[in-house]
Write an enzyme that holds these catalytic residues in place. Structure first.
Site, short mmCIF file in Angstrom:
data_model
loop_
_atom_site.label_atom_id
_atom_site.label_comp_id
_atom_site.label_asym_id
_atom_site.label_seq_id
_atom_site.Cartn_x
_atom_site.Cartn_y
_atom_site.Cartn_z
CG ASP A 59 40.95 69.63 21.27
OD1 ASP A 59 39.87 69.91 21.31
OD2 ASP A 59 41.99 70.37 21.56
CG HIS A 60 43.51 71.01 15.63
ND1 HIS A 60 44.49 71.49 16.08
CD2 HIS A 60 43.91 69.98 15.18
CE1 HIS A 60 45.63 70.80 15.94
NE2 HIS A 60 45.29 69.70 15.08
N GLY A 71 51.24 73.19 18.20
CA GLY A 71 52.50 73.76 17.74
C GLY A 71 52.53 74.01 16.19
CD GLU A 72 51.18 69.80 14.76
OE1 GLU A 72 50.43 70.54 15.37
OE2 GLU A 72 51.47 68.61 14.95
CB ALA A 94 56.67 66.33 25.14
#
Length: 327
Positions: free
Chosen positions: A41-42, A107-108, A176
């Site tokens: 998912d992006h 986060g990347e 996390a």
């Protein structure tokens, strides 16, 4: 542990050729004995690439009636949790019990988060609120919530998913892991050593017990980029090329966590994770062609389950029927 589940991620499962090609690809995956298919998912990753994880999952569930679909990871803080709860309820009606939702904060690519109107620094707190709301809505009762990012009055989603959709929390940080222990149904890691994986398992057990949660049914899973070819050199070349293209950075920082070679090479690399408590591997295979990748993951699944059964038998043989250690 008697067995492990092995799933298959895109880029192998492609739907560019339309419904017929998608159905043929999924039939090939099922024919190799793979346990489930996985989707990512992006919204807008680095060069604007991406796909919506829940829409892609729905297309794969609708294309066939057997394979479950594992979303890993869905960027939940970029969405409002009430519409997501409705999506999950709808998918559960379409394919009850066949969806697992892995969720993460991303986060990347910070720009991906910013263009969605979210301050990257707030992702963790937004995730906590989203999870509280999703879990509250999952049983079909009204939810009232007043948080920093979301405020609801008697929100209701019916019918409730039956069975509930597992919510697997992903991420490598201690925050996390704690989130998984407090609010998740399991943990999904990536780029961690077997030693770190085992420490996460223990941390989750400890923190969940402190809050009165039973983790006996928790899932501990791992996303794994891997390369397959007849030689390690060719497998590395395929893997490095695809990872560098996807992440827009050199392969070397990922290499220690990304196995390559024959299925036997990859199985040997992953075996310590089974000993550390991993119950599901979500493979992102890179190979010269789709057929090679699919068949290699099918063979890998057989090898890993042989090793898991052997380890279980060895552990059972280490004790006598009275529970005392044998000499």
């Amino acid at each position: 542990m008697a067995s492990v589940r092995v799933g298959l991620f895109p880029p192998v499962v492609q739907c560019d050729g339309g419904p017929e090609q998608l159905r043929a690809t999924l039939a090939r995956v099922a024919g190799e004995g793979v346990d489930h298919v996985c989707v990512g998912d992006h919204v807008s990753f680095f060069v604007g690439a991406g796909s919506d994880g829940l829409i892609t999952a729905t297309s794969m569930l609708a294309a066939q009636a057997d394979l479950p679909v594992y979303v890993g990871l869905y960027l939940l803080p970029l969405r409002h949790p009430v519409p997501v709860a409705r999506q999950l309820a709808t998918i559960a009606q379409l394919a009850p019990g066949r969806l697992t939702l892995g969720i993460g904060i991303g986060g990347e690519d910070r720009h991906e988060i910013e263009v969605c109107g979210v301050d990257p620094k707030t992702r963790g707190h937004r995730m906590d609120e989203c999870l509280h709301i999703l879990r509250g809505l999952a049983d079909g009762t009204p939810v009232t919530f007043d948080g920093e990012f979301f405020a609801l009055q008697d929100a209701l989603i019916v019918p409730a998913p039956s069975p509930p959709v597992p919510l697997i929390v992903g991420g490598r940080s201690d925050a996390a892991v704690s989130r998984a222990a407090r609010l998740g149904d399991g943990w999904l890691g990536i780029w961690v050593s077997p030693r770190r994986f085992a420490s996460v398992r223990d941390q989750i057990s400890r923190e969940a017990s402190e809050t009165g949660r039973d983790v006996s049914g928790f899932e501990h899973a791992l996303n794994v980029w891997c390369g397959f070819a007849d030689t390690r050199e060719a497998a590395r070349e395929s893997l490095a090329g695809q990872m560098q293209l996807f992440y827009q950075m050199p392969f070397e920082p990922f290499e220690r966590y990304s196995p390559y070679g024959t299925p036997e090479h990859v199985a040997e690399f992953l075996s310590p994770y089974i000993d550390a408590g991993c119950s599901a591997f979500n493979m992102i295979p890179c190979a010269g062609d789709q057929e090679t990748a699919v068949s290699a993951v099918g063979e890998l699944r057989q090898l890993l389950n042989q090793r898991a059964v052997g380890a279980c038998a060895s552990a059972a043989g280490a004790t006598t029927p009275t529970g005392r250690m044998s000499r």
